[in-house]
Design a protein around this motif. Structure first.
Motif, PDB file in Angstrom:
ATOM      1  N   SER A   1      -8.494   7.236  17.865  1.00 64.80           N
ATOM      2  CA  SER A   1      -7.410   6.260  17.743  1.00 64.80           C
ATOM      3  C   SER A   1      -6.639   6.436  16.441  1.00 64.80           C
ATOM      4  CB  SER A   1      -7.949   4.842  17.885  1.00 64.80           C
ATOM      5  OG  SER A   1      -9.023   4.639  17.004  1.00 64.80           O
ATOM      6  N   GLY A   2      -7.327   6.843  15.393  1.00 70.64           N
ATOM      7  CA  GLY A   2      -6.634   7.088  14.135  1.00 70.64           C
ATOM      8  C   GLY A   2      -5.677   8.267  14.235  1.00 70.64           C
TER       9      GLY A   2
ATOM     10  N   GLN B   1     -11.597  -1.526  10.256  1.00 75.62           N
ATOM     11  CA  GLN B   1     -11.158  -1.859   8.902  1.00 75.62           C
ATOM     12  C   GLN B   1     -10.925  -0.645   8.004  1.00 75.62           C
ATOM     13  OE1 GLN B   1      -9.959  -4.225   7.276  1.00 75.62           O
ATOM     14  NE2 GLN B   1     -10.143  -5.838   8.800  1.00 75.62           N
ATOM     15  N   GLY B   2     -11.887   0.278   8.025  1.00 75.97           N
ATOM     16  CA  GLY B   2     -11.792   1.428   7.131  1.00 75.97           C
ATOM     17  C   GLY B   2     -10.540   2.245   7.389  1.00 75.97           C
TER      18      GLY B   2
ATOM     19  N   LEU C   1      -4.742   4.156   6.790  1.00 71.35           N
ATOM     20  CA  LEU C   1      -3.432   4.354   7.397  1.00 71.35           C
ATOM     21  C   LEU C   1      -2.347   3.527   6.721  1.00 71.35           C
ATOM     22  CD1 LEU C   1      -4.615   4.934  10.952  1.00 71.35           C
ATOM     23  CD2 LEU C   1      -2.896   6.308   9.809  1.00 71.35           C
ATOM     24  N   ARG C   2      -2.738   2.365   6.212  1.00 72.06           N
ATOM     25  CA  ARG C   2      -1.788   1.575   5.446  1.00 72.06           C
ATOM     26  C   ARG C   2      -1.278   2.409   4.288  1.00 72.06           C
ATOM     27  NH1 ARG C   2      -5.360  -3.028   5.154  1.00 72.06           N
ATOM     28  NH2 ARG C   2      -4.920  -4.008   7.145  1.00 72.06           N
ATOM     29  N   ARG C   3      -2.214   3.120   3.675  1.00 72.99           N
ATOM     30  CA  ARG C   3      -1.842   3.950   2.540  1.00 72.99           C
ATOM     31  C   ARG C   3      -0.905   5.065   2.978  1.00 72.99           C
ATOM     32  NH1 ARG C   3      -6.954   3.638  -0.784  1.00 72.99           N
ATOM     33  NH2 ARG C   3      -7.718   5.071   0.759  1.00 72.99           N
ATOM     34  N   GLU C   4      -1.175   5.602   4.179  1.00 74.71           N
ATOM     35  CA  GLU C   4      -0.306   6.671   4.670  1.00 74.71           C
ATOM     36  C   GLU C   4       1.097   6.169   4.959  1.00 74.71           C
ATOM     37  OE1 GLU C   4      -2.007   9.136   7.802  1.00 74.71           O
ATOM     38  OE2 GLU C   4      -3.648   9.518   6.403  1.00 74.71           O
TER      39      GLU C   4
ATOM     40  N   TRP D   1      -2.555 -10.518   7.135  1.00 73.23           N
ATOM     41  CA  TRP D   1      -1.969 -10.683   5.808  1.00 73.23           C
ATOM     42  C   TRP D   1      -1.967  -9.388   5.002  1.00 73.23           C
ATOM     43  CZ3 TRP D   1       1.177 -13.714   3.419  1.00 73.23           C
ATOM     44  CH2 TRP D   1       1.321 -15.033   3.848  1.00 73.23           C
ATOM     45  N   ALA D   2      -3.025  -8.617   5.175  1.00 72.78           N
ATOM     46  CA  ALA D   2      -3.139  -7.396   4.384  1.00 72.78           C
ATOM     47  C   ALA D   2      -1.957  -6.468   4.639  1.00 72.78           C
ATOM     48  CB  ALA D   2      -4.437  -6.689   4.714  1.00 72.78           C
ATOM     49  N   ASP D   3      -1.479  -6.417   5.901  1.00 70.26           N
ATOM     50  CA  ASP D   3      -0.332  -5.569   6.220  1.00 70.26           C
ATOM     51  C   ASP D   3       0.897  -6.038   5.458  1.00 70.26           C
ATOM     52  OD1 ASP D   3      -1.960  -4.278   7.968  1.00 70.26           O
ATOM     53  OD2 ASP D   3      -1.189  -5.274   9.762  1.00 70.26           O
TER      54      ASP D   3
END
Lengths: 273, 366
Positions: free
Chosen positions: B135-136, B165-166, B171-174, B193-195
């Motif tokens: 999925s990633g 979560q990991g 991916l957020r970083r990407e 919220w994290a997004d």
């Protein structure tokens, strides 16, 4: 331990007998008549040479010509029909849906009679066509008409299921990537529905090859013009059993070939899609 | 860059959402399921034609109910990534990415594909089919495909909902990297919220089809009454406690967390003893190996390093607070600092450190 495994073996045997017997009986039921045609045919003098006799090749040519035209017309004309039925919501959709399926349950003879009444020489449409020099009944076109009427629903049903199974969000994503709707249809929707459509096309085609009742009523059984294989079998049956068996053998071989080729084709297709 | 007002009938309620990215590079649309987030996003992409309103992308009006203006989705140049990644199953990864490059010169298209493959680390997946990817990996391919034709704006619908979560973190970083390097404005719909905090310059919160607040994620997080929004559990550190002393003149409200650890938060009106929740982001905490003096930060808490875990760009350090008086405080902090800082301070499990937290980095969530 030994006892247990033996009892398991016994129960397995019992199940094999219970399930296996009907299977064997069914295979015999289907296989015996087919084998009988081959057996009786082989007993006829000069059987092998009769398989390629003009009396076989002529109706074979007509059958292939008409059924392939039918198939082409169905694939081109009925694909949009299937797409609309699968995707669009409009008033009276259920009625259209049922009407499209009607030919599958209607006796072909009735379909042929209906076509004769609608397009025949005494009908208004028939007379209008006659005026411009076209006569439908007892022509090769009539054979194609009869075949389309009877076999199109098989394709439409399969193609509709194919289109319904395509995820809408794929089409939407393709749009946002800049592909105009028609391109989305040909590059995304059609390939993803193709497996189902091929299955439907094969079913339609074989149904067209075997068409008898509607063709007889609307197109007649004119040797060299409208006499397809099934009609030729019926015609030969009245005076020449050897010719009948030769025709039937060729038709059987075609059916078997279609079955095998389709299976192989769809297996490769499923690897691709 | 992108602004609009979407009016639409949405099941039991009417969607009425106005949004503007302002000068920022990314806009978040935040709200619970069924609030109308996705419909708003689809209206931007041109997949839904709203009943009323107006949408402008990069100065071009793509929809205006009054004048009847309407640009169809294939002419909008809006990259769209739906919740389920929508990769074309009958095409290889390469052809998926190339899909939006119809009409490009072959050479140019090939260069673009290679560039994206490198950016998302999917070089060795190019001949695979989507069904054989994790999925990633699918998420990365979907991002690359959406970005390929250089859209004017990229809209992402719950981009991480299918990931654990990991992976989300990674991916957020990407995506952050994409924001920095490709400088594509983004609209991100999420209920996490994290997004919002990690990816959005500005955000609107919507509930039942209405905008309930608007601003930067930090501004919105600071407002104590955030309505019925879900708790920002992903704001790495959240502590339960109670109000000790609200001091209007000092501009702070002291709160006690983890038994007897006192934290000064920005002033808010409350009574002594009121229950409170305080949120602190991992990246907002500083670490020192000596007790700092002459510093404006009000919260300086002694602690001991429990563990460190290296990520791609940051190192996560877990610190257990030690109360100055009785050593019975129970609070564990997640801190994020760069690997270089870890090396130069010699941070390792067991080391005594001081946690430094600005008053303004303590969000009161109540």
């Amino acid at each position: 331990m030994a006892f247990q495994s033996r009892s398991r073996k016994v129960s397995e045997l019992r199940w094999a007998a219970l399930g296996g017997l009907p299977v064997v009986l069914f295979l015999l039921f289907v296989g015996l008549p087919l084998a009988a045609i081959l057996a009786r045919g082989a007993g006829e003098p000069g059987f092998i040479s009769r398989l390629t006799d003009a009396s076989v090749l002529q109706p074979l040519r007509i059958t292939f010509a008409t059924s392939l035209i039918t198939l082409a017309v169905i694939c081109v004309a009925c694909t949009p029909v299937s797409y609309v039925l699968a995707r669009k919501r409009f008033p009276g959709r259920d009625i259209v849906d049922s009407l499209v399926e009607l030919p599958t349950v209607l006796p072909p003879v009735v379909a042929g009679l209906g076509m004769l009444m609608a397009f025949g020489q005494r009908s208004e449409i028939g007379q209008a066509l006659e005026a411009i020099g076209i006569s439908l009944p007892f022509s090769m076109t009539a054979v194609v008409f009869a075949q389309i009427f009877v076999s199109a629903p098989f394709f439409i049903r399969a193609a509709k299921i194919g289109f319904e199974s395509v995820d809408r969000s794929l089409e939407e994503t393709a749009l946002t990537l800049g592909a105009p709707p028609l391109q989305v249809f040909f590059r995304i929707t059609l390939p993803l529905a193709s497996r189902s459509m091929i299955g439907g096309a094969v079913l339609s085609w074989t149904r067209a090859i075997g068409e008898f009742g509607a063709t007889l009523m609307f197109a007649g059984s004119l040797a060299g013009r409208t006499q397809t294989m099934p009609l030729a079998i019926m015609a030969a049956f009245e005076h020449d059993l050897g010719a009948t068996l030769a025709l039937a053998t060729v038709l059987m071989a075609i059916s078997l070939a279609v079955l095998v080729v389709t299976r192989l084709l769809l297996r490769r297709w499923s690897v691709l899609t | 860059m992108i602004e609009g007002h979407v009016l639409h009938r949405q099941g039991p309620f009417t969607l009425d959402v106005a949004f503007s990215m302002g000068n920022g590079r990314s806009l978040g649309i935040f709200g619970p399921s069924g609030s109308g987030k996705t419909t708003t996003l689809r209206a931007i992409a041109g997949l839904v034609r709203p009943a009323g309103g107006r949408i402008t992308i990069g100065g071009e009006t793509v929809f205006d109910a009054e004048s009847g203006a309407w640009t169809p989705p294939h002419k909008r140049r809006v990259g769209y990534m739906p919740q389920q990644y929508a990769l074309f199953p009958h095409l290889t990864v390469r052809k998926n990415i190339a899909f939006g490059l119809q009409g490009w010169a072959t050479e140019e298209a090939d260069r673009r594909i290679l560039e994206l493959a490198a950016l998302f680390h999917i070089d060795d997946l190019m001949d695979r089919r989507p069904s054989s990817l994790s999925s990633g990996q699918q998420q990365r391919v979907a991002l690359a495909s959406a970005l390929a034709p250089r859209p004017r704006v990229l809209v992402l619908d719950e981009p991480f909902s299918a990931l654990d979560q990991g992976l989300r973190h990674e991916l957020r970083r990407e995506i952050k990297t994409v924001q920095d390097r490709a400088s594509v404005p983004m609209v991100i719909v999420s209920h996490d919220w994290a997004d919002m905090v990690a990816l959005c310059d500005r955000m609107v919160t919507i509930e039942r089809g209405r905008v309930t607040s608007e601003g930067t994620p930090t501004e919105i997080l600071k407002r104590p009454a955030a309505g019925i929004l879900p708790w920002p559990t992903s704001i790495d550190n959240v502590f339960e406690g109670f109000v000790t002393l609200p001091d209007k003149f000092a501009g702070v409200t002291a709160c006690t967390i983890g038994g007897e650890l006192v934290i000064e938060a920005p002033y808010f009106e409350a009574r002594q003893g009121d229950p409170v929740r305080i949120g602190i982001r991992a990246g907002d905490i500083l670490l020192a190996i000596e007790r700092p003096r002459s510093i404006s930060a009000r919260n300086i808490i002694p602690g001991r390093v429990v563990s460190t875990r290296a990520g791609d760009f940051e190192t996560e350090v877990i610190v257990e607070a030690i109360s100055g008086i009785t050593a019975s405080a129970q609070a564990t902090f997640r801190v994020e600092i760069t690997p270089r800082a870890v090396a130069s301070l010699g941070i390792a499990p067991g080391l005594h450190v001081w946690l430094i937290i600005k008053t303004n980095s303590c969000f009161v969530l109540a």
